[in-house]
Design an enzyme around this catalytic site. Structure first.
Site, short mmCIF file in Angstrom:
data_model
loop_
_atom_site.label_atom_id
_atom_site.label_comp_id
_atom_site.label_asym_id
_atom_site.label_seq_id
_atom_site.Cartn_x
_atom_site.Cartn_y
_atom_site.Cartn_z
N THR A 128 0.82 -1.21 0.00
CA THR A 128 0.00 0.00 0.00
C THR A 128 0.86 1.26 0.00
O THR A 128 1.94 1.25 0.56
CB THR A 128 -0.88 -0.04 1.26
OG1 THR A 128 -1.80 -1.10 1.11
CG2 THR A 128 -1.63 1.25 1.48
N VAL A 139 -13.03 -5.08 2.01
CA VAL A 139 -12.48 -3.73 2.10
C VAL A 139 -11.62 -3.68 3.36
O VAL A 139 -12.03 -4.18 4.42
CB VAL A 139 -13.58 -2.67 2.17
CG1 VAL A 139 -12.98 -1.27 2.39
CG2 VAL A 139 -14.42 -2.68 0.90
N THR A 152 -0.19 1.20 6.82
CA THR A 152 -0.08 0.06 5.91
C THR A 152 0.12 -1.21 6.73
O THR A 152 0.79 -1.18 7.75
CB THR A 152 1.10 0.22 4.92
OG1 THR A 152 1.17 -0.96 4.11
CG2 THR A 152 2.43 0.43 5.62
N GLY A 189 -4.92 -5.02 7.19
CA GLY A 189 -6.02 -4.08 7.38
C GLY A 189 -6.96 -4.42 8.51
O GLY A 189 -7.39 -3.54 9.26
#
Ligand code: ASP
Length: 312
Positions: free
Chosen positions: A179, A208, A229, A232
């Protein structure tokens, strides 16, 4: 001279010194420098921190070495679903986009959500329709297809099948997170943050992560700006980006102490590996990570880019 600062990341993970081919390492360093210089050019001309973080993120999205825009990882189905967010600290406006597959630069789409809608987050088909209405550049699947990411997907798919046959999972810390993100404090003392990602290789359709969620992977107010980053799900449960701000606001922690505690304590409690970049309104910068390395860089008003990958 007006003082300003910009910091960037290009993901964290198993980045052990000496394991990357020298030319590959050089390519990553050059791309990070290019992103820093793009943001610096904006700030030097008196541009806002918001413009600077977007400019830096655009360079990293266009570079296939990082997991954002071109270079995004593949979902289990072999598709791309990208997420991005921006937040302007001074106005507290925020915009984000999730699960989009055809937008060349997701960070621009996130900014349009912030500026053109009364919403914060658009996702999926509605987000794609919005982007088309806005006339932003789109690209087909071939543009986003990079051989390295395809190989990574195939490797994980195979591993998953082996795991069903009782093979041990690789340690999560062996994963690379690519990311990208940027945080900045401009000459006026205003802060901004941007984050853009392809998410996790082999992720489920519709998954997501933290990057487009305000307060989790991305956050900015008048005191601090943060872009994260890593895994998640852990950053989401830890409210990682806002937790940095909260520790400073309510606990009166310094920027460095707040960010260190989030990465080495809060996020780890959820089994999360990764890092973050953060800047405060006094232009202090901190770049903590709990992995082997993190692609990262800082540039100040003097225009000299500082880039690093490994642990000190
Ligand atoms: N945080 C991102 C996500 O979970 C992945 C990454 O940082 O590479 O979607």
């Amino acid at each position: 001279m007006t003082e300003f600062v910009l910091a960037i990341h290009g993901g964290a993970g198993t980045l052990k010194r000496g394991t990357m081919a020298p030319e590959q390492e050089q390519q990553h360093r050059a791309a990070l420098e290019q992103a820093l210089l793009a943001g610096h050019a904006v700030l030097q001309q008196g541009g806002s921190s918001l413009d600077a973080v977007v400019a830096a993120t655009l360079v990293l999205e266009d570079c296939p070495l990082f997991n954002a825009g071109r270079g995004s990882v593949f979902t289990h189905e072999g598709l791309h679903e990208m997420d991005a967010a921006v937040m302007d600290g001074q106005t507290r406006r925020a915009g984000a986009i999730a699960g989009i597959s055809q937008v060349r630069n997701p960070v621009l789409a996130a900014r349009r959500v912030m500026e053109q809608t009364g919403h914060v987050l658009l996702c999926g088909a509605g987000a794609e329709a919005f982007v088309r209405d806005q006339g932003l550049d789109t690209a087909d699947a071939a543009y986003f297809h990079t051989p390295l990411r395809w190989e990574q997907l195939l490797a994980v798919r195979e591993t998953t099948q082996a795991i069903l046959d009782h093979t041990e999972l690789k340690a999560p810390s062996e994963t690379k997170f690519g990311t990208v993100g940027a945080v900045a404090c401009d000459g006026a003392g205003n802060l901004a943050a941007a984050t853009s990602t392809g998410g996790l290789t082999n992720k489920r359709y519709g998954r997501v992560g933290d990057s487009p969620i305000i307060g989790q992977g991305t956050y900015a107010d008048t005191q601090v700006a943060v872009s994260a980053t890593g895994m998640g799900e852990a950053f989401m449960k830890a409210m990682a980006a806002y937790d940095v701000a909260a520790r400073m606001k309510y606990g009166h922690a310094s920027l460095a102490d707040a960010a260190h505690a989030v990465i080495h304590d809060s996020v780890l409690q959820f089994g999360g590996y990764g890092g973050l970049i953060a800047v405060d309104h006094q232009r202090n910068v901190t770049l903590p990570f709990n992995t082997e390395g993190m692609y990262r860089g800082v540039i100040r008003s003097d225009g000299r880019p500082h880039v690093d990958i490994y642990r000190a």
